[in-house]
Design an enzyme around this catalytic site. Sequence first.
Site, short mmCIF file in Angstrom:
data_model
loop_
_atom_site.label_atom_id
_atom_site.label_comp_id
_atom_site.label_asym_id
_atom_site.label_seq_id
_atom_site.Cartn_x
_atom_site.Cartn_y
_atom_site.Cartn_z
N ILE A 1 0.86 -1.19 0.00
CA ILE A 1 0.00 0.00 0.00
C ILE A 1 0.90 1.23 0.00
CG2 ILE A 1 -1.86 1.22 1.19
CD1 ILE A 1 -2.61 -1.44 2.49
N SER A 2 0.51 2.22 -0.78
CA SER A 2 1.38 3.39 -0.93
C SER A 2 1.67 4.05 0.41
CB SER A 2 0.75 4.39 -1.90
OG SER A 2 -0.45 4.91 -1.34
N ASP A 3 0.61 4.40 1.15
CA ASP A 3 0.89 5.17 2.37
C ASP A 3 1.40 4.30 3.51
OD1 ASP A 3 -1.57 4.01 2.72
OD2 ASP A 3 -2.58 5.82 3.43
N CYS A 4 1.10 3.01 3.49
CA CYS A 4 1.68 2.14 4.52
C CYS A 4 3.19 2.02 4.28
CB CYS A 4 1.02 0.77 4.50
SG CYS A 4 -0.73 0.87 4.90
N GLU B 1 4.58 5.37 5.49
CA GLU B 1 4.65 5.51 6.95
C GLU B 1 5.66 4.54 7.54
OE1 GLU B 1 3.40 8.00 8.44
OE2 GLU B 1 1.77 8.68 7.14
#
Length: 785
Positions: A498-501, A504
């Site tokens: 996942i991009s934002d995982c 982060e």
Amino acid sequence: MWRLCSDRGRQWWTFTAVEPAEVAAKPALAKELALIEAARQTFSQQRLERKQAADRVYRIQAALNAQGPLSSAELDEEFAKASSRTNEVEATLWRGLCWYARLQQPDGHWPGDYGGPMFLLPGLLIVCYLSRTVLPESHRSEMRRYILNMQNSDGGWGLHIEAPSGMFGTVLNYVALRLLDVDASEASLVSARRFIHEHGGAVMTPSWGKFWLACLGCYSWRGMNPLTPEMWLLPYGSGDPTGRTRPAIGWLSNPIMPARYWCHCRVVYLPMSHLYGMRACGPETALVRALREELYTEPYDKIDWPRYRHSCCPLDEYTDRPRVQKLLWDVLYVYEWSTNPLIRRLRDGWLRPRALRETLLQVRQEDVNTKWICIGPVNKAINMLVSWYDRASADAEAHFQAHQDRVKDYLWLAEDGMKMQGYNGSQLWDTAFAAQAYAESADLFLDTNSKLSEVLLACWRYLEMSQVLEDVPDPARFYRHISKGAWPFSTRDHGWPISDCTAEGLRAVLAIQSLYRQRGREELLTPPISEERLFDALNVILSFQNPSGGWATYENTRSYPWLEYLNPSEVFSDIMIDWDHVECTSACVRSLIAFLKMYPEHPRRMEIAEAIRRGVSWIKRVQLSDGSWYGNWGVCFTYGTWFAVEALVGAGERLDSCPELERACLFLEAHQHPSGLGGWGETFESCSKKRWHHAPEIQTVNTAWALMTLLAARWYERGPEQRELVHRAARFLQSAQRVSDGSWDQQLIKGVFNRNCMITYNYETVFALWALGRYRHALQTNLPT
Ligand code: LAN
């Protein structure tokens, strides 16, 4: 006696009976049981008010049981140090850091309740019923308790725990209770049935509900709009689904090929279309016959099924379904049910077998790729049913058993009962945020020889063990984006990138690394994460950026926005394609900034700088006219605005030269809670109605997001009023803490997907800590921010 077990992020609850004698002999055990009992009692007395249940008690129990990175005795000792702090903000932080450490698991992740949606458990129970998967009675009774706890006073259930009743929730949970052996004459079922009948009977259930009923044998497939599996035989057209070479949409793309849909949408409709294509239907048992009578207002055999294909109870209708869509379903319907010999030859002799082979192949590969967890709770249950019906594969039995073994990964127990979660947990996501929150206040414990530094070291271990190290086999054939170097939302076994995982995860790693590097103690970070792995993460993040400059969730955007006109689900919006989101874009931009700071000489630095520039301009472009950003995955405008502002500030924008920042701060100023106590609070309706909705009470999480936004933008430098605004928000957060243990209470639901369905996050403590940590640096000490 329930216990939470965990293993490399995998988490599940087990039950063992304890003898009264054993309880009597162990005072600690007795105390624990008494605590749980007390919580249950309060809960059952205040059912409706507290539907957004805290899982406080079970978390205490989990913390007591677990051999976490720090023992309870060590934590008690650390906690006691709070009283020696004269600065109130520091004392608050200290108590909170100690509290949250109690919940960390030995593998370094934070477990938590990821429930909320009310349409998941029934699907699983239907599959268990059909596949003769027997759940232990301990689990079944907790499930019964949960569903009954979530029933609204009108007898129905909503789409999620805070939603008003609708037919989707009510019909499915009614069936679930019946499968859990609740008698139809029980008062709760009588009132549920009344609700169903008053709203036209189960023919008015939204399509996903009809699907489950049809599998169970309580609805006719003829009353469903077609889910033609032949769609999977369409050509993908030009473009690269893997993200290795761009673009994802080429000149000769086929925009309606399902492989181009948002991954969650396609992997749910994939097994659905397989089962539809084979008209899967369970045996006609006594219970099925009873349900056929209970759910409808007319005799089951007399129902004119095709009439109800498009029907949906108005209470559930959220998404507009335009006429063209109905037309399309009508055409496909003719193909599906035609008895014309020519069409039959074409369909049954040629297309259908091929289509079913392809959908089965895709389903099985998804099972294998995710170690039978599957991407989410819906395709988990449907894939398991597909596997149950698949007798032909050589390893069919083992494959199905592997599915059964992964059911427990989705079940979470809290004081309101046992629920099916919206994912196999939010392990990586929570750990990455926690790591950043602890890093914000790291000077408090890293430089004072405190045991709390163990928390960060354990975070590091979880970050290390959850990064995905490989692409799935043959990604292009299975329409999968690259995943080598990515972080998932939950665990490595799950593995969907996942991009934002990823962003982060990378930011958390870089934050911990730089703290330890500054102190010359990098060797403590074990196992090490090689630079190459960080470069792989970078590669994934860059590959996720769309030509628009924004970032979507799991993949590049593969088709066009107009595909939304074909969205057949009545209850979810914006599910057809993977859209750009402000959260994903901001997280990716910020991780690229952090990466450049750490590796200013990296060979891809020009590309990175360009990606940041395009990302920032995308974020500015989607700011709403009132100065806010809409939050897609959290409630709601405070969430979106927080992400956006962080990215703008990170990229070097300043209040005096960036009008977007100023408008964002003015927006927050104008939306403070009417109570005048200096905080913010939004309800889930902010998401579904796309307009700010004040919560009855100030919400810790919204206040923390707003405070972080104002601090990031340095709003407090504007003048005394602005400064006071920031101080008041911080004072509110301090006052909301429970001083006795350092925690913040759970409040209203804080997560969302597809505009309309809410999902629980355990954000209160972590964001209160993060915001107060930042506040302390900005306004309490002279330390650099
Ligand atoms: C999630 C959970 C995580 C979430 C974030 C990483 C927070 C977000 O920034 C990007 C989107 C993502 C990955 C996300 C997408 C939708 C999910 C998977 C969920 C909200 C968890 C559950 C939801 C899924 C669609 C629920 C199953 C229901 C269906 C309608 C299929």
